[in-house]
Design a protein around this motif. Structure first.
Motif, short mmCIF file in Angstrom:
data_model
loop_
_atom_site.label_atom_id
_atom_site.label_comp_id
_atom_site.label_asym_id
_atom_site.label_seq_id
_atom_site.Cartn_x
_atom_site.Cartn_y
_atom_site.Cartn_z
N GLN A 1 36.77 32.88 33.30
CA GLN A 1 37.56 32.74 34.54
C GLN A 1 39.04 32.53 34.19
O GLN A 1 39.91 33.16 34.80
CB GLN A 1 37.01 31.56 35.34
N LEU A 2 39.32 31.70 33.22
CA LEU A 2 40.70 31.46 32.79
C LEU A 2 41.33 32.73 32.22
O LEU A 2 42.47 33.06 32.53
CB LEU A 2 40.74 30.34 31.74
N GLU B 1 40.51 35.90 32.82
CA GLU B 1 40.72 36.91 33.87
C GLU B 1 41.87 36.53 34.79
O GLU B 1 42.68 37.40 35.17
CB GLU B 1 39.42 37.15 34.64
N GLN B 2 41.96 35.27 35.16
CA GLN B 2 43.06 34.84 36.04
C GLN B 2 44.40 34.92 35.30
O GLN B 2 45.40 35.34 35.87
CB GLN B 2 42.81 33.43 36.56
N GLN C 1 45.55 38.54 35.17
CA GLN C 1 46.13 39.00 36.44
C GLN C 1 47.57 38.50 36.59
O GLN C 1 48.45 39.27 36.95
CB GLN C 1 45.28 38.51 37.63
N LEU C 2 47.78 37.25 36.30
CA LEU C 2 49.13 36.68 36.42
C LEU C 2 50.09 37.28 35.40
O LEU C 2 51.21 37.67 35.73
CB LEU C 2 49.07 35.16 36.28
N GLN D 1 50.44 27.18 36.66
CA GLN D 1 50.12 28.28 37.57
C GLN D 1 48.75 28.87 37.25
O GLN D 1 47.97 29.21 38.14
CB GLN D 1 51.21 29.35 37.49
N ILE D 2 48.45 29.00 35.97
CA ILE D 2 47.16 29.55 35.55
C ILE D 2 46.02 28.65 36.00
O ILE D 2 45.03 29.12 36.56
CB ILE D 2 47.12 29.77 34.02
N GLN E 1 45.54 28.92 39.74
CA GLN E 1 44.92 30.20 40.11
C GLN E 1 43.44 30.22 39.74
O GLN E 1 42.62 30.74 40.48
CB GLN E 1 45.66 31.34 39.40
N ALA E 2 43.11 29.66 38.58
CA ALA E 2 41.72 29.67 38.11
C ALA E 2 40.90 28.54 38.72
O ALA E 2 39.68 28.49 38.55
CB ALA E 2 41.69 29.56 36.59
N LYS E 3 41.59 27.63 39.42
CA LYS E 3 40.93 26.49 40.07
C LYS E 3 40.16 25.64 39.05
O LYS E 3 38.98 25.31 39.25
CB LYS E 3 40.02 26.96 41.20
#
Length: 191
Positions: free
Chosen positions: A6-7, A9-10, A13-14, A27-28, A31-33
């Motif tokens: 998840q980290l 892929e997010q 994208q960023l 920010q990462i 975004q990855a929650k």
């Protein structure tokens, strides 16, 4: 999907949309929650995360391109379909690659210009792997000449199309490059 993936892929994208240096760790994780502690339990630093993102994109891109090129006969048809694949990517018809923002590896090299850095070397490795894929199809042509010459021409044509699509916003760059490739390939002396 596990937290590590998840980290990755997010972050991809960023980084791909905004640039690596423009994106901070906070920010990462937002975004990855996930918590910052979770990020650092998987990656010792931002550079380690970047390296994982490069490996992720390398694999995804090569699997996609190889699949497209092996969907037709090897050799000339595969080399030409490579430009059709690029056209799809430039025009946002390849969801698995994300909307087109140029080549992630070229973009990354522009931010990490030291050829000695691991990040830069991972970008070089990706470009070499793509070249090997192209060369595998050039070899199918059974040329009387050195396959490196035609491979280099096709690689330069491919890379030029990517840069033209990004820098000049020319979404037809792959189609134009394919026309040039068609002229190059018939001129090859076949055995």
């Amino acid at each position: 999907m596990n937290k590590r993936q998840q980290l990755i892929e997010q972050a991809f994208q960023l980084f791909y949309q905004q640039g690596i240096h423009a994106v901070g760790i906070n920010q990462i994780v937002r975004q990855a929650k996930v918590a910052k502690k979770t990020l650092y339990s998987h990656f010792e630093s931002k550079d380690a995360l970047i390296e994982a993102v490069l490996a992720y994109r390398d694999e995804r891109f090569l699997v996609w391109l190889d699949k497209r090129m092996t969907s037709v006969e090897p050799g000339k048809p595969a080399l030409l379909v490579m430009f059709d694949a690029l056209d799809d990517w430039f025009n946002n018809r390849v969801p698995t690659l994300a909307n087109f923002h140029g080549c992630f590896f070229i973009n990354t090299c522009s931010e990490y210009g030291n050829p000695e850095s691991t990040i830069y070397q991972l970008c070089q490795r990706h470009k070499l792997r793509v070249r090997e894929l192209i060369m595998s199809h050039v070899k199918q042509l059974q040329l009387n000449e050195d396959v490196n010459v035609l491979t280099d021409r096709l690689v330069l044509l491919k890379e030029g199309a990517i840069v033209t699509a990004q820098v000049q916003a020319d979404k037809a760059a792959a189609k134009k490059a394919k026309l040039i490739a068609e002229q190059l390939l018939p001129d090859a002396s076949l055995v």
